[in-house]
Write a protein that holds these residues in place. Structure first.
Motif, mmCIF file in Angstrom:
data_model
loop_
_atom_site.group_PDB
_atom_site.id
_atom_site.type_symbol
_atom_site.label_atom_id
_atom_site.label_comp_id
_atom_site.label_asym_id
_atom_site.label_seq_id
_atom_site.Cartn_x
_atom_site.Cartn_y
_atom_site.Cartn_z
ATOM 1 N N GLU A 183 4.082 4.655 -5.660
ATOM 2 C CA GLU A 183 5.382 5.589 -5.455
ATOM 3 C C GLU A 183 6.542 4.930 -6.012
ATOM 4 O OE1 GLU A 183 6.232 6.269 -1.270
ATOM 5 O OE2 GLU A 183 4.522 7.749 -1.145
ATOM 6 N N LYS A 184 6.357 4.246 -7.427
ATOM 7 C CA LYS A 184 6.909 3.603 -8.116
ATOM 8 C C LYS A 184 7.595 2.434 -7.920
ATOM 9 C CE LYS A 184 8.847 7.981 -10.256
ATOM 10 N NZ LYS A 184 9.887 8.926 -10.548
ATOM 11 N N LEU A 185 6.997 1.675 -6.888
ATOM 12 C CA LEU A 185 7.338 0.233 -6.044
ATOM 13 C C LEU A 185 6.036 -0.758 -6.635
ATOM 14 C CD1 LEU A 185 9.091 1.128 -2.827
ATOM 15 C CD2 LEU A 185 10.188 0.660 -5.065
ATOM 16 N N ASP A 186 6.439 -1.877 -6.967
ATOM 17 C CA ASP A 186 5.486 -2.955 -7.181
ATOM 18 C C ASP A 186 4.767 -3.320 -5.868
ATOM 19 O OD1 ASP A 186 4.198 -5.220 -8.267
ATOM 20 O OD2 ASP A 186 5.842 -5.868 -9.177
ATOM 21 N N LYS A 187 3.341 -3.394 -6.144
ATOM 22 C CA LYS A 187 2.411 -3.792 -5.232
ATOM 23 C C LYS A 187 2.316 -4.972 -5.131
ATOM 24 C CE LYS A 187 -0.901 -1.256 -6.510
ATOM 25 N NZ LYS A 187 -2.478 -0.420 -6.601
ATOM 26 N N ARG A 188 2.869 -5.799 -5.895
ATOM 27 C CA ARG A 188 2.527 -7.275 -5.549
ATOM 28 C C ARG A 188 3.766 -8.095 -4.540
ATOM 29 N NH1 ARG A 188 3.239 -8.732 -11.732
ATOM 30 N NH2 ARG A 188 4.975 -7.278 -11.363
ATOM 31 N N TRP A 189 3.330 -8.601 -3.763
ATOM 32 C CA TRP A 189 3.786 -9.294 -2.514
ATOM 33 C C TRP A 189 5.017 -10.378 -3.272
ATOM 34 C CZ3 TRP A 189 2.116 -13.992 0.900
ATOM 35 C CH2 TRP A 189 3.137 -14.176 1.855
ATOM 36 N N PRO A 190 6.157 -10.055 -3.411
ATOM 37 C CA PRO A 190 7.229 -11.149 -3.984
ATOM 38 C C PRO A 190 7.024 -12.486 -3.597
ATOM 39 C CG PRO A 190 8.280 -9.000 -3.212
ATOM 40 C CD PRO A 190 7.111 -9.215 -2.545
ATOM 41 N N ALA A 191 6.696 -12.732 -2.324
ATOM 42 C CA ALA A 191 6.738 -14.203 -1.716
ATOM 43 C C ALA A 191 5.367 -14.823 -1.809
ATOM 44 C CB ALA A 191 7.207 -14.273 -0.184
ATOM 45 N N PHE A 192 4.152 -14.325 -2.436
ATOM 46 C CA PHE A 192 3.041 -14.724 -2.766
ATOM 47 C C PHE A 192 2.960 -16.164 -3.432
ATOM 48 C CE2 PHE A 192 -1.015 -12.505 -2.451
ATOM 49 C CZ PHE A 192 -1.730 -13.249 -2.315
#
Length: 319
Positions: A183-192
């Protein structure tokens, strides 16, 4: 059988395929070029779908002719299934003279021999499974586990990669990459990346190792952002499966390797943000989904994911 274009979708479609096989159907699959290696443990013929319409139709016509030679009644019934919901997948069947089964999406009902109404919002595995149940006389609910089949050569390739990298201790495998958006949002966890550094320190103190398996074009990011993890380079699709099978724990974004790990019944921690787990979550009792954080945050915190990590590793150690 036209399978889907994403690794996770192909894995979630496996119960649908094995249900057809159990019914007595001989399966011939068409999908992406990597699908043959991914599914090598099943022994099904897997053909790479060409990029051009004419070449795809020619492939289907050739397969249809081969099937007719083996089965005189092949053209008298539904003889092809598309798990893909695109208009083009139905049109390719029609142009090749195949009588297809698929969901009634993309205004393609006139192209298929039989269609079923699709229920939006349910889990993809259930959707694929219920479609193929239309061709099965022995009805059964979807299985609780996928029970992914791994080829022995992939286990051997994984063992060789681990030996070359000097990995001799139990390891956690992280999958911080993810293609596309939800839904146009990044699927990557920003804190990974922050989590990886904390996890690496914990693993070192426990006598464990932390590994990452970058795919094509991902090695630079792995080196720059996830240097705390040991890189396993040049692992093909099947070898990656073997590495997942050996992991004490797999921690993943919403991405294909996470689905494979869960399908292998490995302890898997799936870290989600915008992705809806009720529709696209990993499948299997050994998997835990962590979606969102406290106070309604889109993503969980490092502390929250570390807590889940330690719980899953504790369960693994006690098993």
């Amino acid at each position: 059988m036209r399978i889907r274009n994403w690794i996770g979708d192909v894995v979630l479609g496996l119960p649908a395929l094995t249900a057809l096989e159990d019914e007595g159907y001989d399966l011939i699959l068409v999908g992406k070029r990597w699908a043959g290696d991914l599914l090598a443990g099943y022994g099904w013929p897997v053909h790479a779908k060409p990029g051009k319409l004419g070449d795809t139709v020619a492939l289907y016509r050739r397969l249809r002719a081969e099937c007719r030679a083996l089965d005189p009644g092949f053209d008298s019934r539904v003889n092809a299934v598309t798990l893909a919901t695109s208009f083009s997948s139905a049109m390719e069947f029609r142009l090749a003279g195949l009588k297809g089964l698929g969901y009634a999406t993309e205004a393609r009902s006139f192209l298929l021999k039989r269609t079923l109404p699709i229920v939006h919002g349910g889990h993809a595995l259930v959707s694929y499974y219920e479609l193929t149940q239309a061709l099965c006389t022995r009805k059964a609910p979807p299985p609780g586990e996928i029970a992914f089949k791994l080829a022995q050569r992939h286990r051997d390739e994984a063992a060789a990669l681990l030996a070359a990298a000097g990995i001799t201790q139990p390891y956690v495998l992280i999958c911080p990459f993810a293609g596309g958006t939800f839904e146009k949002l990044d699927k990557r966890w920003p804190a990974f990346a922050d989590y990886t550094r904390e996890l690496a320190a914990w693993c070192a103190a426990q006598g464990m190792q932390l590994i990452i398996v970058p795919g094509p074009g991902e090695d630079t990011v792995a080196r720059e952002e996830y240097s705390a993890a040991t890189q396993i380079l040049k692992a093909g699709m099947g070898a990656y499966n073997g590495l997942l099978e050996r992991a004490a724990l797999v921690v993943s974004n919403d991405t294909g390797p996470g689905h494979i790990a869960a399908a292998l019944a490995r302890p898997t921690l799936s870290v989600l943000g915008p992705t809806k787990p009720e529709q696209w979550g990993v499948w299997g009792g050994a998997a835990k989904i962590r979606r969102g954080g406290s106070a309604g945050a889109l993503w969980p915190s490092v502390d929250e994911v570390m807590q889940d990590t330690l719980t899953l590793l504790g369960q693994t150690a006690a098993a």
